[in-house]
Design a protein around this motif. Structure first.
Motif, short mmCIF file in Angstrom:
data_model
loop_
_atom_site.label_atom_id
_atom_site.label_comp_id
_atom_site.label_asym_id
_atom_site.label_seq_id
_atom_site.Cartn_x
_atom_site.Cartn_y
_atom_site.Cartn_z
N UNK A 146 1.86 6.69 9.21
CA UNK A 146 0.78 7.67 9.20
C UNK A 146 -0.52 6.93 8.92
N UNK A 147 -1.52 7.09 9.76
CA UNK A 147 -2.72 6.25 9.68
C UNK A 147 -4.03 7.02 9.51
N UNK A 148 -3.97 8.34 9.27
CA UNK A 148 -5.20 9.08 9.01
C UNK A 148 -5.10 9.77 7.66
N UNK A 149 -6.23 9.87 6.99
CA UNK A 149 -6.26 10.51 5.67
C UNK A 149 -5.81 11.96 5.77
N UNK A 150 -6.26 12.66 6.81
CA UNK A 150 -5.92 14.08 6.95
C UNK A 150 -4.41 14.27 7.08
N UNK A 151 -3.78 13.45 7.91
CA UNK A 151 -2.33 13.56 8.11
C UNK A 151 -1.58 13.20 6.83
N UNK A 152 -2.07 12.20 6.11
CA UNK A 152 -1.38 11.81 4.88
C UNK A 152 -1.54 12.87 3.80
N UNK A 153 -2.70 13.50 3.71
CA UNK A 153 -2.87 14.57 2.72
C UNK A 153 -1.94 15.74 3.02
N UNK A 154 -1.74 16.03 4.30
CA UNK A 154 -0.78 17.07 4.67
C UNK A 154 0.63 16.66 4.28
N UNK A 198 0.84 -1.19 0.00
CA UNK A 198 0.00 0.00 0.00
C UNK A 198 0.88 1.25 0.00
N UNK A 199 0.42 2.33 -0.62
CA UNK A 199 1.31 3.48 -0.84
C UNK A 199 1.57 4.36 0.37
N UNK A 200 0.72 4.34 1.38
CA UNK A 200 0.81 5.34 2.43
C UNK A 200 2.04 5.19 3.32
N UNK A 201 2.63 3.98 3.36
CA UNK A 201 3.73 3.75 4.30
C UNK A 201 5.10 3.71 3.63
N UNK A 242 -10.03 4.13 0.54
CA UNK A 242 -10.26 2.72 0.21
C UNK A 242 -9.29 1.80 0.93
N UNK A 243 -8.03 2.19 1.02
CA UNK A 243 -7.03 1.30 1.62
C UNK A 243 -7.11 1.27 3.14
N UNK A 244 -7.58 2.35 3.74
CA UNK A 244 -7.74 2.38 5.19
C UNK A 244 -6.48 2.69 5.98
N UNK A 245 -5.33 2.92 5.31
CA UNK A 245 -4.06 3.27 5.95
C UNK A 245 -3.72 2.37 7.14
N UNK A 246 -3.61 1.07 6.94
CA UNK A 246 -3.27 0.20 8.07
C UNK A 246 -1.89 0.52 8.64
N UNK A 247 -1.74 0.33 9.94
CA UNK A 247 -0.49 0.61 10.62
C UNK A 247 0.52 -0.50 10.34
#
Length: 246
Positions: free
Chosen positions: A164-172, A130-133, A153-158
């Motif tokens: 980073x596990x919240x959409x708001x923090x990742x968008x920042x 997943x891309x967030x991590x 959709x991915x839910x940002x699993x830890x």
């Protein structure tokens, strides 16, 4: 239409479907391409007959399975083309370098050049994450107007305590990536591993990401801004090499 014009417009239709996430209605394709409905319909019929497009039960059109074979072959070739550029990144940083693309909601590693050091890190070619991590995932998401939808959709699993596990923090975080021109992963995918990634652009569009990864101590000992600048130059050279306008 001439044969060349027909091919050009058929590719416009396929790109419009890709831009819409792989699926679109006739009106959406028309809005994207500026083509008349009749022309689009004729092109879609030809693409349907070859399996490059399929029609869903709701009469919307989607990219077809015949593209998988082409995409797989193209992906392998991109990996071959990327190798000398990844080796330049290894020479620049001393660390393992990777090339990755975004397929759907996942980052897929498509090529790698290994660090010459005894202790080195590998992201297996073909691995999907997943891309967030990941740093490379962040540079790919930073160019996507639908990044918030992907993250939702991915839910940002830890993955680790640093993920980073919240959409708001990742968008920042993605705003910061766009501002500085590179992304970092501070042990967010794997503890003890830091990564730095830069985008590969085909003109204005980000088509891939290039990254280097290594143990925390070695990455933190590097001059981050100087390293990012050198990596951006290599990525720009690679983007120019694979650009269709080359």
């Amino acid at each position: 239409m001439s044969t060349v014009q027909s091919v050009d417009r058929a590719l416009d239709v396929l790109e419009a479907l890709a831009d819409q996430g792989g699926e679109a209605g006739l009106s959406e394709i028309a809005a994207r391409t500026g083509l008349p409905y009749g022309t689009i319909h004729r092109l879609l019929q030809a693409l349907l007959s070859r399996g490059y497009v399929r029609q869903e039960s709701d009469r919307r059109y989607a990219l077809g399975g015949a593209l998988v074979r082409l995409g797989g072959a193209a992906e392998r070739m991109v990996g071959v083309w990327a190798q000398p550029y990844l080796e330049r990144m290894v020479a620049l940083s001393g660390e393992t370098a990777n090339l990755a693309v975004l397929e759907g909601d996942f980052v897929v590693y498509v090529a790698q050049a290994a660090s010459p050091r005894r202790l080195r890190l590998f992201a297996e070619v073909g691995r999907r994450v997943l891309p967030h991590s990941t740093a490379v995932g962040k540079v790919l998401l930073a160019d996507r107007p639908d990044a918030a939808d992907i993250l939702a959709r991915t839910g940002l699993p830890r993955r680790t305590e640093h993920t980073i596990t919240t959409v708001e923090a990742m968008l920042a975080e993605l705003d910061a990536v766009r501002s500085r021109g590179y992304a970092m992963d501070f042990g967010e995918e794997e503890l003890g591993v830091h990564c730095l990634a830069v985008p590969v652009r085909d003109g204005g569009r980000v088509i891939a990401g290039m990254s280097i990864s290594g143990p925390v101590e070695r990455i933190e000992a590097l001059d981050r801004e100087e390293l990012a600048e050198g990596m951006r130059k290599i990525a720009a050279d690679f983007g120019q090499d694979v650009s269709p306008s080359r």
